[in-house]
Write a protein that holds these residues in place. Structure first.
Motif, short mmCIF file in Angstrom:
data_model
loop_
_atom_site.label_atom_id
_atom_site.label_comp_id
_atom_site.label_asym_id
_atom_site.label_seq_id
_atom_site.Cartn_x
_atom_site.Cartn_y
_atom_site.Cartn_z
N ASP A 75 -16.97 48.55 17.85
CA ASP A 75 -17.57 49.10 16.65
C ASP A 75 -18.99 48.54 16.49
OD1 ASP A 75 -15.21 50.47 16.06
OD2 ASP A 75 -14.36 48.71 15.07
N VAL A 76 -19.77 49.21 15.63
CA VAL A 76 -21.17 48.83 15.48
C VAL A 76 -21.43 48.46 14.03
CG1 VAL A 76 -21.94 50.27 17.39
CG2 VAL A 76 -21.81 51.25 15.09
N GLY A 77 -22.63 47.90 13.82
CA GLY A 77 -23.02 47.54 12.47
C GLY A 77 -22.14 46.45 11.91
N THR A 78 -21.82 46.60 10.65
CA THR A 78 -20.97 45.59 10.00
C THR A 78 -19.55 45.63 10.53
OG1 THR A 78 -20.48 47.16 8.22
CG2 THR A 78 -22.33 45.63 7.89
N ASN A 79 -19.18 46.72 11.18
CA ASN A 79 -17.84 46.79 11.76
C ASN A 79 -17.72 45.96 13.04
OD1 ASN A 79 -16.94 48.49 9.75
ND2 ASN A 79 -17.50 50.34 10.87
N GLY A 80 -18.84 45.50 13.58
CA GLY A 80 -18.81 44.65 14.75
C GLY A 80 -18.52 43.22 14.38
N VAL A 81 -18.57 42.32 15.38
CA VAL A 81 -18.27 40.91 15.16
C VAL A 81 -19.32 40.30 14.23
CG1 VAL A 81 -17.97 38.67 16.25
CG2 VAL A 81 -17.12 40.72 17.39
N GLN A 82 -18.85 39.59 13.20
CA GLN A 82 -19.76 39.00 12.23
C GLN A 82 -19.68 37.49 12.21
OE1 GLN A 82 -22.02 40.89 10.45
NE2 GLN A 82 -21.22 42.60 11.69
N THR A 83 -18.48 36.95 12.23
CA THR A 83 -18.34 35.50 12.12
C THR A 83 -17.32 34.98 13.12
OG1 THR A 83 -16.59 35.73 10.46
CG2 THR A 83 -18.86 35.53 9.64
N TYR A 84 -17.40 33.67 13.38
CA TYR A 84 -16.44 32.93 14.20
C TYR A 84 -15.98 31.71 13.40
CZ TYR A 84 -18.05 35.57 18.31
OH TYR A 84 -18.36 36.55 19.20
N ARG A 85 -14.75 31.27 13.67
CA ARG A 85 -14.25 30.05 13.04
C ARG A 85 -13.20 29.43 13.94
NH1 ARG A 85 -11.36 34.07 10.16
NH2 ARG A 85 -9.10 33.75 10.13
N LEU A 86 -12.96 28.13 13.73
CA LEU A 86 -11.95 27.38 14.46
C LEU A 86 -10.72 27.19 13.58
CD1 LEU A 86 -14.07 24.56 16.14
CD2 LEU A 86 -13.22 26.65 17.20
N ARG A 87 -9.57 27.37 14.18
CA ARG A 87 -8.33 27.16 13.42
C ARG A 87 -8.14 25.66 13.10
NH1 ARG A 87 -3.14 29.97 15.73
NH2 ARG A 87 -4.36 31.74 14.97
N GLU A 88 -8.54 24.78 14.03
CA GLU A 88 -8.44 23.32 13.83
C GLU A 88 -9.69 22.70 14.41
OE1 GLU A 88 -7.78 19.82 12.76
OE2 GLU A 88 -6.14 21.22 12.29
N ASN A 89 -10.47 21.99 13.57
CA ASN A 89 -11.72 21.40 14.05
C ASN A 89 -11.61 19.91 14.32
OD1 ASN A 89 -11.69 20.25 11.50
ND2 ASN A 89 -13.25 21.63 10.68
N TYR A 90 -10.46 19.31 14.03
CA TYR A 90 -10.19 17.88 14.27
C TYR A 90 -11.22 16.97 13.58
CZ TYR A 90 -7.05 19.64 17.84
OH TYR A 90 -6.04 20.30 18.50
N GLY A 91 -12.01 17.50 12.67
CA GLY A 91 -12.98 16.70 11.94
C GLY A 91 -14.24 16.36 12.71
N VAL A 92 -14.35 16.85 13.97
CA VAL A 92 -15.53 16.49 14.79
C VAL A 92 -16.25 17.72 15.33
CG1 VAL A 92 -14.67 14.22 15.45
CG2 VAL A 92 -14.01 16.22 16.80
N PHE A 93 -15.75 18.94 15.04
CA PHE A 93 -16.38 20.14 15.58
C PHE A 93 -16.55 21.16 14.47
CE2 PHE A 93 -13.88 18.42 19.17
CZ PHE A 93 -14.91 18.16 20.05
N THR A 94 -17.53 22.05 14.69
CA THR A 94 -17.71 23.22 13.85
C THR A 94 -18.36 24.31 14.68
OG1 THR A 94 -18.56 24.04 11.74
CG2 THR A 94 -20.00 22.58 12.99
N LEU A 95 -18.49 25.51 14.14
CA LEU A 95 -19.06 26.65 14.86
C LEU A 95 -20.28 27.16 14.12
CD1 LEU A 95 -15.98 28.75 16.01
CD2 LEU A 95 -17.43 27.30 17.42
#
Length: 894
Positions: free
Chosen positions: A181-201
């Motif tokens: 998909d294009v526009g806003t229907n495309g990929v917008q954000t990423y996130r981690l299910r568990e960051n262990y307190g030392v990682f982020t995206l």
């Protein structure tokens, strides 16, 4: 269609007025169903004002039917453009050339659309006929909908981060998610299910609009604490509702050389005898580095502070840290050596450990132990069979003192069934032998030591290893001597029963067990020789055989083989596979009528081959349950009421037998009940219908003529319904003039009637059956009026109303099947006598007397026979009719 048109479809722009339009532009959502109105691209032609000329119908058609034509339908008459049954998928249409592709009638060509996300469908619509010809170019922009979820190209993403990575270090994730998909229907954000307190995206977007996720280190890392982090990276688009995709993200922490070698102790104290041989192991130093690979590689070396004498006396292995004696110790060798050893790692300050070696000088030579083996020996190991007898010799040991000035003793050190004793008559000779039987299954290896010491306390030892060899001295042992099994009947073929298990304490082939069926096992049981799996190849039937008992053998592979026997008992469990079974399918019972209520009619025998609840049978009457009942336990059939054969002579019942299984099985049987007649009904006189009826008999009636009849029926059957008629009472001028047939009941005139015979005759007729044990009867009055005519009926009726004075004749009615003629014979004697008297009264008087005497004798015999056949009714003088009949009968006029 109008609602879909308002929500999803609508003209976007027209570049000219509708009547002059040559190019139209529409926008349309992807994925719409068939029949949605797109627009009316057909122009209206300008007609000249000619009132008389009719306007021809217009027709619309697509200039070509290529790739674009399959997605639309054009109405040839109205010019309306609709979606077709082929669903429009924007991603399939327009993702081939950087998101901007135009599909025309024949092929796809690059477009110069204002938007890089546009996807155009080009159509050429022709308007006919020729005089109104128009070419309308239609552009349909396919709008994107959020029908695709983000998807990572690989399910598992691996990323490596050095353990010394500083905070805010950014690492690109090389496999970002893709969304068609294009526009806003495309990929917008990423996130981690568990960051262990030392990682982020974080997400960065380039000039092409592509979004790349970056892993950011938010805290300090230490590979030695945790070397790997496993989490899930989730990509989310901007649709409503948003769709997500995920992949496993493994973050490996790469090692750096941030640790140095370390010794667990700072000093080792070692004692070494001065007579130790070259190569004697002195000590081993060991350092630890927490890093990995080359970062953890350690080498060992002497410090420069170690004297060369000590370096030459003790060899240090630089790889293993092992210290061995490399030179002979003599009297000049120092007694104390301080060995400073360094543990060297790459880029590290060496770790230090000190080894203090104290040498004990020995001035005397130790005793010597010289073995001479009797049993099989190889490389210091003695081999004995476990079945060797007690006191089996193993070896001789000779003890020597090199200085020959000290007393030497010898003893055995270690556990085991062995003994070391002096061997007489020789000195310093010792014999090593067994004192108990050896058992391989208990212990396979013994390690003993022959120790010699002198009077100065100096001692030496000789290590002896005794390996016990296995022998086939154990039989296989079943885990159970009695193996009790159960299986439901009607099992599948080759059904599994159990797996036999026997163990053999012997080793090797001697302990390998094979399984066999005993000779008493039926042929349809199978036992796998290797696995011990017991199966049955056929279906078992509990009703045929419920218990099986046979033996099985476990045989080892020794020589000679040993075996053991176990007993297998198999109980076949019942299943409800047999319906109740009646002994007969048809039961017949003969029951006398008037049988008392709840009396036992008969017993219904039923069996069920199943056992337990499955074999429990309940009986019930399917029909006629309002009359009959059956005892479930005993199968006794009873009637609730007394039965009357005259109402119903037989009954047919169906009895159902239902067992107690689940589901229950049933069967039925037919029961026929026949009622036997008993004489419980007296004859019923049907004619004459009344005792007050009468019949006119003309005087001119000839003798032998039938006058009337008495007709009766009996509801009983057989001999109980055989009816006999007799006249038991008469009254009239000459009552003997009438006779009744005992079988048919016909009344005839016996003699001619005279003028003096006129008047009323009253005949009392008895109707009797042939019942057993006691016949039943009825009576009826037959009234005959002898006269030429009936002139006064009221007079006759007054006579009938008077109670008749009739004498009862004590005789039985004739009930034999064939009529008797004895009375007729007695009556026929009289003409004979008259004839004889006319011929010769005098000469045949004696003969006549004798004939009369003979006839009278015959009549008397016949009278006595009638008395035995007829019912005795003791009536004297005047008869009461209501006393002669069991039931009063209303009899109308004949």
């Amino acid at each position: 269609h109008l609602l879909l048109f308002l929500l999803f479809v609508g003209p976007f722009n027209c570049f000219a007025s509708y009547s002059r339009a040559t190019e139209l532009f529409y926008s349309l959502n992807e994925g719409l169903p068939a029949g949605v109105l797109i627009g009316r691209p057909g122009p209206r032609p300008r007609l000249e004002k000619r009132p008389a000329a009719p306007q021809p119908p217009l027709s619309f058609t697509l200039a070509s039917h290529g790739l674009g034509g399959q997605y639309v339908q054009l109405d040839n008459r109205s010019g309306e453009l609709h979606t077709s049954a082929v669903e429009i998928d924007r991603e399939a249409l327009c993702m081939e050339s950087s998101g901007a592709t135009v599909f025309g009638g024949e092929a796809a060509v690059s477009s110069s659309s204002a938007s890089s996300e546009s996807c155009l469908l080009l159509l050429d619509v022709l308007v006919l006929p020729q005089e109104y010809f128009r070419l309308v170019k239609v552009k349909i922009a396919i709008r994107d909908v959020n029908d695709n979820a983000p998807r990572f190209p690989v399910p598992h993403i691996r990323l490596s981060v050095p353990e010394n990575a500083p905070v805010n270090t950014r690492l690109a994730i090389e496999h970002p998610a893709f969304d068609p998909d294009v526009g806003t229907n495309g990929v917008q954000t990423y996130r981690l299910r568990e960051n262990y307190g030392v990682f982020t995206l974080d997400v960065e977007e380039n000039e092409n609009g592509e979004r790349t996720p970056y892993l950011i280190v938010m805290g300090a890392l230490d590979r030695e604490t945790q070397g790997e982090y496993v989490t899930v990276i989730i990509a989310e688009d901007g649709g409503t509702p948003p769709l997500v995709g995920s992949a496993t993200l493994t973050i490996g922490i790469s090692d750096i050389n941030d640790n140095c070698p370390q010794f667990s102790d700072s000093q080792l104290n070692i004692t070494l005898y001065g007579n130790s041989s070259l190569g004697t192991h002195v000590a081993t130093v060991h350092a630890v580095d927490m890093d990995l690979g080359s970062n953890a590689q350690i080498t060992y070396s002497y410090s420069q502070k170690v004297p060369q004498l000590s370096r030459d006396l003790f060899h240090l292995d630089e790889s293993t840290g092992a210290i061995t004696l490399s030179s002979k110790v003599d009297g000049d060798t120092p007694r104390l050596h301080r060995l400073i050893i360094l543990g060297n790692g790459p880029g590290c300050i060496p770790a230090v450990i000190t080894v203090l070696v104290t040498i004990i000088k020995v001035m005397m030579r130790p005793p010597e132990i010289v073995p001479r083996f009797i049993a099989n020996e190889a490389e210091g190991v003695v081999y004995l069979k476990e079945l060797e007898p007690i006191n089996t010799p193993i070896a001789f040991f000779t003890i020597k003192d090199p200085d020959e000035k000290y007393k030497v003793s010898c003893y055995l050190d270690g556990d085991g069934p062995f003994r070391l004793s002096p061997y007489k008559p020789y000195n310093n000779e010792y014999l090593l032998e067994t004192i108990k039987p050896l058992d391989y299954e208990t212990q396979q290896l013994y390690e003993i030591s022959v120790v010699a010491w002198n009077s100065e306390g100096f001692h030496v030892n000789k290590i002896i290893k005794v390996q016990v060899l296995d022998d086939n001295d154990n039989s296989p042992v079943f885990s159970q001597q009695l193996i009790e099994l159960s299986i439901e009947e009607n099992n599948i073929p080759n059904a599994f029963l159990t797996k036999l298990h026997a163990t053999d304490a012997d080793s090797g082939e001697r302990g390998q067990v094979s399984y066999f069926l005993g000779p008493d096992a039926p042929s349809y049981f199978s036992l796998d020789k290797t696995t011990g799996v017991l199966t049955v190849s056929t279906q078992l039937d509990r009703e045929e055989k419920e218990k099986y008992r046979y033996t099985v053998k476990a045989v080892d592979s020794g020589f000679p083989p040993r075996e053991s026997i176990a007993t297998v008992t198999i109980t076949v469990l019942d299943k409800n596979d047999n319906s109740p079974r009646f002994i007969n399918k048809d039961f017949s019972f003969f029951v006398p009528e008037n049988f008392p209520g709840f009396g036992e009619i008969g017993v219904i025998s039923v069996t069920d081959a199943d056992a337990g609840q499955n074999g429990w049978v309940a009986l019930s009457v399917l029909n006629g349950s309002d009359i009959f009942v059956i005892d479930t336990g005993k199968g006794v059939l009873r009637a609730k009421v007394s039965l009357d054969r005259e109402q119903q002579s037989s009954y047919i019942l169906w009895i159902e037998a239902v067992d107690g299984g689940d589901p229950a099985l049933s069967s039925t049987a037919k029961i026929t009940i026949l009622l036997l007649d008993i004489n419980d009904n007296p004859p019923l006189v049907l004619f004459p219908q009344s005792n007050m009826s009468y019949l006119l008999v003309l005087p001119s009636t000839l003798p032998g003529s039938p006058i009337t009849e008495v007709y009766a029926v009996d509801k009983d059957t057989g001999m109980n319904a055989v009816i006999a008629y007799s006249i038991i009472g008469r009254r009239g001028p000459r009552p003997e003039s009438f006779r009744i047939d005992p079988k048919t009941g016909n009344i005839t005139l016996e003699e001619s009637l005279m003028q003096n015979d006129y008047g009323l005759y009253r005949l009392l007729v008895k109707v009797s059956d042939h019942g057993y044990p006691e016949p039943l009867h009825s009576t009826v009055m037959v009234n005959l009026f002898v006269n030429d005519t009936v002139s006064n009926e009221s007079y006759i009726e007054s006579l009938l109303r008077k109670e008749p004075d009739i004498s009862i004749e004590e005789k039985q009615p004739q009930i034999s099947i064939e009529p008797t003629h004895k009375k007729m014979e007695s009556a026929s004697c009289m003409p004979t006598l008259v004839a004889l008297s006319i011929i010769s009264l005098s000469s045949i008087a004696l003969v006549t007397g004798m004939g009369i005497y003979i006839c009278l004798r015959k009549g008397k015999k016949h009278h006595r026979a009638d008395e035995n056949l007829e019912v005795q009714i003791p009536l004297n003088g005047r008869i009461h009719l209501h006393m002669l009949e069991k039931k009063p009968m209303e009899i109308s006029n004949i």
